[in-house]
Scaffold this motif. Structure first.
Motif, PDB file in Angstrom:
ATOM      1  N   VAL A 139       0.832  -1.202   0.000  1.00 17.95           N
ATOM      2  CA  VAL A 139       0.000   0.000   0.000  1.00 17.95           C
ATOM      3  C   VAL A 139       0.869   1.255   0.000  1.00 17.95           C
ATOM      4  O   VAL A 139       0.631   2.196  -0.764  1.00 17.95           O
ATOM      5  CB  VAL A 139      -0.952  -0.013   1.222  1.00 17.95           C
ATOM      6  CG1 VAL A 139      -1.692   1.301   1.350  1.00 17.95           C
ATOM      7  CG2 VAL A 139      -1.929  -1.162   1.105  1.00 17.95           C
ATOM      8  N   ILE A 140       1.900   1.271   0.838  1.00 11.85           N
ATOM      9  CA  ILE A 140       2.791   2.426   0.887  1.00 11.85           C
ATOM     10  C   ILE A 140       3.538   2.573  -0.436  1.00 11.85           C
ATOM     11  O   ILE A 140       3.720   3.683  -0.942  1.00 11.85           O
ATOM     12  CB  ILE A 140       3.754   2.303   2.076  1.00 11.85           C
ATOM     13  CG1 ILE A 140       2.974   2.408   3.384  1.00 11.85           C
ATOM     14  CG2 ILE A 140       4.843   3.370   2.025  1.00 11.85           C
ATOM     15  CD1 ILE A 140       3.781   2.085   4.611  1.00 11.85           C
ATOM     16  N   GLY A 141       3.969   1.463  -1.023  1.00 17.77           N
ATOM     17  CA  GLY A 141       4.665   1.513  -2.308  1.00 17.77           C
ATOM     18  C   GLY A 141       3.784   2.042  -3.423  1.00 17.77           C
ATOM     19  O   GLY A 141       4.241   2.793  -4.292  1.00 17.77           O
ATOM     20  N   PHE A 142       2.518   1.671  -3.420  1.00 11.97           N
ATOM     21  CA  PHE A 142       1.594   2.181  -4.432  1.00 11.97           C
ATOM     22  C   PHE A 142       1.417   3.691  -4.290  1.00 11.97           C
ATOM     23  O   PHE A 142       1.419   4.423  -5.283  1.00 11.97           O
ATOM     24  CB  PHE A 142       0.247   1.473  -4.320  1.00 11.97           C
ATOM     25  CG  PHE A 142      -0.747   1.935  -5.336  1.00 11.97           C
ATOM     26  CD1 PHE A 142      -0.631   1.562  -6.662  1.00 11.97           C
ATOM     27  CD2 PHE A 142      -1.804   2.749  -4.966  1.00 11.97           C
ATOM     28  CE1 PHE A 142      -1.548   1.994  -7.605  1.00 11.97           C
ATOM     29  CE2 PHE A 142      -2.725   3.184  -5.893  1.00 11.97           C
ATOM     30  CZ  PHE A 142      -2.594   2.801  -7.221  1.00 11.97           C
ATOM     31  N   ALA A 143       1.289   4.164  -3.061  1.00  9.90           N
ATOM     32  CA  ALA A 143       1.114   5.602  -2.838  1.00  9.90           C
ATOM     33  C   ALA A 143       2.364   6.384  -3.240  1.00  9.90           C
ATOM     34  O   ALA A 143       2.267   7.429  -3.885  1.00  9.90           O
ATOM     35  CB  ALA A 143       0.779   5.872  -1.372  1.00  9.90           C
ATOM     36  N   THR A 144       3.545   5.882  -2.885  1.00  8.39           N
ATOM     37  CA  THR A 144       4.765   6.597  -3.260  1.00  8.39           C
ATOM     38  C   THR A 144       5.012   6.534  -4.763  1.00  8.39           C
ATOM     39  O   THR A 144       5.542   7.492  -5.336  1.00  8.39           O
ATOM     40  CB  THR A 144       5.987   6.048  -2.508  1.00  8.39           C
ATOM     41  OG1 THR A 144       6.086   4.641  -2.732  1.00  8.39           O
ATOM     42  CG2 THR A 144       5.898   6.343  -1.035  1.00  8.39           C
ATOM     43  N   THR A 145       4.625   5.450  -5.413  1.00  4.65           N
ATOM     44  CA  THR A 145       4.759   5.372  -6.867  1.00  4.65           C
ATOM     45  C   THR A 145       3.855   6.396  -7.545  1.00  4.65           C
ATOM     46  O   THR A 145       4.278   7.078  -8.493  1.00  4.65           O
ATOM     47  CB  THR A 145       4.420   3.957  -7.369  1.00  4.65           C
ATOM     48  OG1 THR A 145       5.304   3.027  -6.749  1.00  4.65           O
ATOM     49  CG2 THR A 145       4.559   3.869  -8.869  1.00  4.65           C
ATOM     50  N   ALA A 146       2.636   6.547  -7.067  1.00  4.44           N
ATOM     51  CA  ALA A 146       1.742   7.554  -7.621  1.00  4.44           C
ATOM     52  C   ALA A 146       2.306   8.949  -7.410  1.00  4.44           C
ATOM     53  O   ALA A 146       2.238   9.805  -8.301  1.00  4.44           O
ATOM     54  CB  ALA A 146       0.356   7.444  -6.985  1.00  4.44           C
ATOM     55  N   PHE A 147       2.909   9.186  -6.247  1.00  2.00           N
ATOM     56  CA  PHE A 147       3.510  10.490  -5.976  1.00  2.00           C
ATOM     57  C   PHE A 147       4.707  10.747  -6.884  1.00  2.00           C
ATOM     58  O   PHE A 147       4.874  11.850  -7.419  1.00  2.00           O
ATOM     59  CB  PHE A 147       3.922  10.571  -4.504  1.00  2.00           C
ATOM     60  CG  PHE A 147       4.523  11.888  -4.120  1.00  2.00           C
ATOM     61  CD1 PHE A 147       3.757  13.043  -4.101  1.00  2.00           C
ATOM     62  CD2 PHE A 147       5.854  11.976  -3.779  1.00  2.00           C
ATOM     63  CE1 PHE A 147       4.301  14.255  -3.756  1.00  2.00           C
ATOM     64  CE2 PHE A 147       6.413  13.187  -3.433  1.00  2.00           C
ATOM     65  CZ  PHE A 147       5.636  14.331  -3.417  1.00  2.00           C
TER      66      PHE A 147
END
Length: 122
Positions: A80-88
């Motif tokens: 979940v954290i990786g998905f959010a940072t990838t979007a950022f």
């Protein structure tokens, strides 16, 4: 016969090597893909820390072989954290492309040799 630990370690190494190669590229999209691949490798590493076992329940029961549920929970959180940072990071790359007009990491195009005549030449 290959063991599951060897295959998992080889997969982690391949993902790390590919991620480092992509991070060293000069364009933003390969850099983002490299960061994502390294994130996947870290997730696999965290999952491997729970001692990979085949057909072992994830909760403590009366059986002799159980798998540790903590690395599985850490991997789910890391996804979940990786998905959010990838979007950022993708948003930052798009904004950088919009602001600079180039998709190079350092916002500079490669040096192109173009001949422009001077004003005093005929």
């Amino acid at each position: 016969m290959l063991s599951i630990e060897f295959l998992l370690a080889s997969g982690i190494g391949l993902l790390i090597a590919t991620g480092i190669y992509l991070i060293l590229r000069a364009r933003t999209f390969p850099v983002v893909l490299g960061l994502v691949m390294i994130g996947y490798a870290v997730n696999l590493f965290l999952f491997a820390m729970g001692r990979t076992q085949v057909n072992a329940p994830a909760v403590l029961t009366e059986t002799a072989r159980v798998s540790d549920p903590l690395p599985q929970a850490l991997v789910l959180t890391a996804i979940v954290i990786g998905f959010a940072t990838t979007a950022f990071i993708v948003q930052l790359a798009l904004r950088s492309r919009y602001e600079s007009g180039s998709d190079h990491v350092d916002s500079k195009e490669e040096a192109t040799l173009t001949y422009e005549p001077r004003e005093d030449e005929p």
